[in-house]
Enzyme design. Sequence first.
Site, short mmCIF file in Angstrom:
data_model
loop_
_atom_site.label_atom_id
_atom_site.label_comp_id
_atom_site.label_asym_id
_atom_site.label_seq_id
_atom_site.Cartn_x
_atom_site.Cartn_y
_atom_site.Cartn_z
N HIS A 138 48.40 3.79 9.90
CA HIS A 138 48.71 5.22 9.85
C HIS A 138 49.54 5.69 11.06
CE1 HIS A 138 46.85 9.15 8.07
NE2 HIS A 138 48.09 9.37 8.49
N LYS A 189 45.69 4.46 4.06
CA LYS A 189 46.11 4.13 5.43
C LYS A 189 44.93 3.81 6.34
CE LYS A 189 49.71 7.55 4.61
NZ LYS A 189 49.07 8.69 3.93
N SER A 203 55.61 15.05 4.49
CA SER A 203 55.91 16.49 4.68
C SER A 203 57.32 16.79 4.16
CB SER A 203 55.75 16.90 6.15
OG SER A 203 54.44 16.62 6.59
N LEU A 233 52.37 11.94 -5.49
CA LEU A 233 51.61 13.10 -5.02
C LEU A 233 50.94 12.79 -3.68
CD1 LEU A 233 50.52 15.97 -5.90
CD2 LEU A 233 48.46 14.77 -6.68
N GLY A 234 51.15 13.66 -2.70
CA GLY A 234 50.45 13.57 -1.41
C GLY A 234 49.08 14.21 -1.51
N TYR A 270 41.85 11.41 5.62
CA TYR A 270 41.91 12.67 4.86
C TYR A 270 40.54 13.06 4.31
CZ TYR A 270 47.00 11.74 4.82
OH TYR A 270 48.31 11.47 5.16
N ASN A 302 57.15 20.37 -9.32
CA ASN A 302 57.66 19.34 -8.42
C ASN A 302 58.12 18.08 -9.16
OD1 ASN A 302 57.04 21.13 -6.42
ND2 ASN A 302 55.28 20.03 -5.62
N ASP A 350 49.35 9.18 -2.68
CA ASP A 350 49.35 8.83 -1.26
C ASP A 350 48.13 9.44 -0.58
OD1 ASP A 350 51.11 7.80 1.12
OD2 ASP A 350 50.26 9.73 1.73
N1 LIG Z 1 51.66 9.26 7.35
C1 LIG Z 1 51.39 10.41 7.90
O1 LIG Z 1 51.09 10.51 9.11
C2 LIG Z 1 51.47 11.65 7.07
C3 LIG Z 1 51.56 12.91 7.69
C4 LIG Z 1 51.69 14.02 6.88
C5 LIG Z 1 51.70 13.89 5.49
N2 LIG Z 1 51.57 12.65 4.91
C6 LIG Z 1 51.56 12.47 3.44
O2 LIG Z 1 52.66 13.18 2.87
C7 LIG Z 1 52.17 14.12 1.91
C8 LIG Z 1 53.08 15.32 1.83
O3 LIG Z 1 53.21 15.96 3.09
P1 LIG Z 1 52.50 17.36 3.45
O4 LIG Z 1 51.27 17.54 2.65
O5 LIG Z 1 52.40 17.41 4.92
O6 LIG Z 1 53.59 18.45 3.12
P2 LIG Z 1 54.52 18.86 1.87
O7 LIG Z 1 54.23 18.03 0.69
O8 LIG Z 1 55.91 18.91 2.38
O9 LIG Z 1 54.06 20.35 1.61
C9 LIG Z 1 52.79 20.66 1.12
C10 LIG Z 1 52.65 22.17 1.16
O10 LIG Z 1 53.64 22.78 0.35
C11 LIG Z 1 53.03 23.54 -0.69
N3 LIG Z 1 53.82 23.30 -1.91
C12 LIG Z 1 53.79 22.22 -2.73
N4 LIG Z 1 54.66 22.36 -3.73
C13 LIG Z 1 55.27 23.56 -3.56
C14 LIG Z 1 56.26 24.27 -4.28
N5 LIG Z 1 56.78 23.79 -5.40
N6 LIG Z 1 56.66 25.48 -3.79
C15 LIG Z 1 56.13 25.98 -2.67
N7 LIG Z 1 55.18 25.37 -1.94
C16 LIG Z 1 54.75 24.16 -2.38
C17 LIG Z 1 51.60 23.05 -0.79
O11 LIG Z 1 50.73 24.09 -1.15
P3 LIG Z 1 49.56 23.97 -2.27
O12 LIG Z 1 48.91 22.64 -2.15
O13 LIG Z 1 48.65 25.10 -1.90
O14 LIG Z 1 50.23 24.18 -3.59
C18 LIG Z 1 51.32 22.65 0.67
O15 LIG Z 1 50.98 23.79 1.43
C19 LIG Z 1 50.76 14.42 2.45
O16 LIG Z 1 49.97 15.11 1.54
C20 LIG Z 1 50.29 13.04 2.80
O17 LIG Z 1 49.91 12.33 1.64
C21 LIG Z 1 51.48 11.54 5.69
#
Ligand SMILES: NC(=O)c1ccc[n+]([C@@H]2O[C@H](COP(=O)([O-])OP(=O)(O)OC[C@H]3O[C@@H](n4cnc5c(N)ncnc54)[C@H](OP(=O)(O)O)[C@@H]3O)[C@@H](O)[C@H]2O)c1
Length: 333
Positions: A127, A94, A228, A31-32, A63, A290, A58
Amino acid sequence: MASMIPHNDKTLTLDSRVTFHDNNSMPRFGLGTWRSEPGKVQNIVREAILNHGYRLFDGAWIYQNEHEVGNGIHEALEQSQGAVKREDLFITTKLWNQHHEPQDVEWAVRDSLKKLRLDYIDLYLIHWPVAFKNIPDNVWSQKDGEKTRLYAENVTLADTWKAMEKLVDAQLVRSIGVSNFNQSQIDEILQIARIRPVVNQIELHPYFNQAEMREYCAKNDIVVTSYSPLSNLKRENEREEDASALYNPVIQEIAKEKHKTPAQIIIRWHLQHGLVVIPKTVTPERLAENAHIYDFALSDTDMRRINQLGETHRRRFVNPPFLPPGDKPVFDN
Ligand SMILES: NC(=O)c1ccc[n+]([C@@H]2O[C@H](COP(=O)([O-])OP(=O)(O)OC[C@H]3O[C@@H](n4cnc5c(N)ncnc54)[C@H](OP(=O)(O)O)[C@@H]3O)[C@@H](O)[C@H]2O)c1
C-alpha cells in the site's frame, strides 16, 4: 504492454482489459472502496456487479470494510445464478504498513482473504513504501497527535517484496504490485525481483497527472492505476468547489459540449491515457453515471486542454504524515 489508447478507439468498452507482463490481465475500469461506509458498500458492490457490469473492485486491509465488500461479491455471485463467476471478477487489495515484516505478509493476505471470503486475490499491492512495527494499535504510527518512533527501521522494501513473491508461489495471489512508490523505490524492487511488479497505483487526476511516472512505468512495463481519479477531495476549511477538478471550468465546458457530466469527462480522460481507473462511489446514481463512458470520445484538443490543468492547477491531495526513517516525508512534491 500498457499502451496509450488513441481517442478514436471504438474498441474501448466496459469489458476492456489491460494485460500485464505476467500474462494476467485486469479490467481498465472499476470501483474504489476507500471510505465506502459499512452499511452501504455491500449493496453498492452487489449492484455494481449485477446491474452495471463492474468487474474490478479496489480495496485494502486498512479500509476496514473488506468483509462487506466480500458480502457484496458473494451476494452478486449467488444472485446472478451462474451468469457471473468468481473468475470474471478482479479483486485488488493491499498490504498495510504494519504488516511489512516478512513473517507478517502471509498473515495479512490470509486475513484479507478471510474477510473477503475468497481463496485468491487477483492483485495484491504494497500500500505504501513505509514499514511500521507490527505492535498493537500501531495502525497509523501516530498517537494522540504525537509523532512516535514506531517504524520497522530494519525492514527494507526488498524484504517485503520477497515475501510478496512467496504469496504468488503459494497461489494466494495472482499478481503483485505496489502503490505510492516513487521511481527509486520501484528500482529497488526491480533490482532484486524474481517476479516484477505489474502495477503502481498512484494519485492521478487532471490536477496531478503524473506525466513522469507514467513514462517511467510504460518503460518498465508497469500498469498505472489512477487513484482519487476525480480529485474529489479537499483540505480542511476548503470548499469542494475550489478544490475538485469536477468544478473546473474547462471540464465543465467539455462536459456541456459532449452532454456528459464532469465525472464522465474525467473518467474518460483516464481511459484515453491508457490508465486503469477506479472511481469510488456509494451513491447508486453515480455508480451508473461513472460506468457510462463508452458512447463518446474526447478529441486530441480536449485531451490537451485537460492535460494542461496539471500545470495550471497542479496539486496532490493524499499525503499522509508518515515520517519514515530519515525523517523525509513520504512525498517530496
Ligand atoms: N493506494 C492508495 O493509497 C489509495 C489512496 C486513495 C484512494 N485509493 C483507491 O482509489 C479509489 C478512488 O479514489 P478516492 O475514493 O480517493 O476518490 P475518487 O474516486 O476520485 O472520488 C470519490 C468521491 O467522489 C464522489 N463521486 C463519485 N462519483 C461521482 C460523480 N459522478 N459525481 C460527483 N461526485 C462523485 C464520491 O462520493 P459518494 O461516494 O458519496 O458518491 C466520493 O466522495 C479509492 O476508493 C481507493 O479504492 C487508493
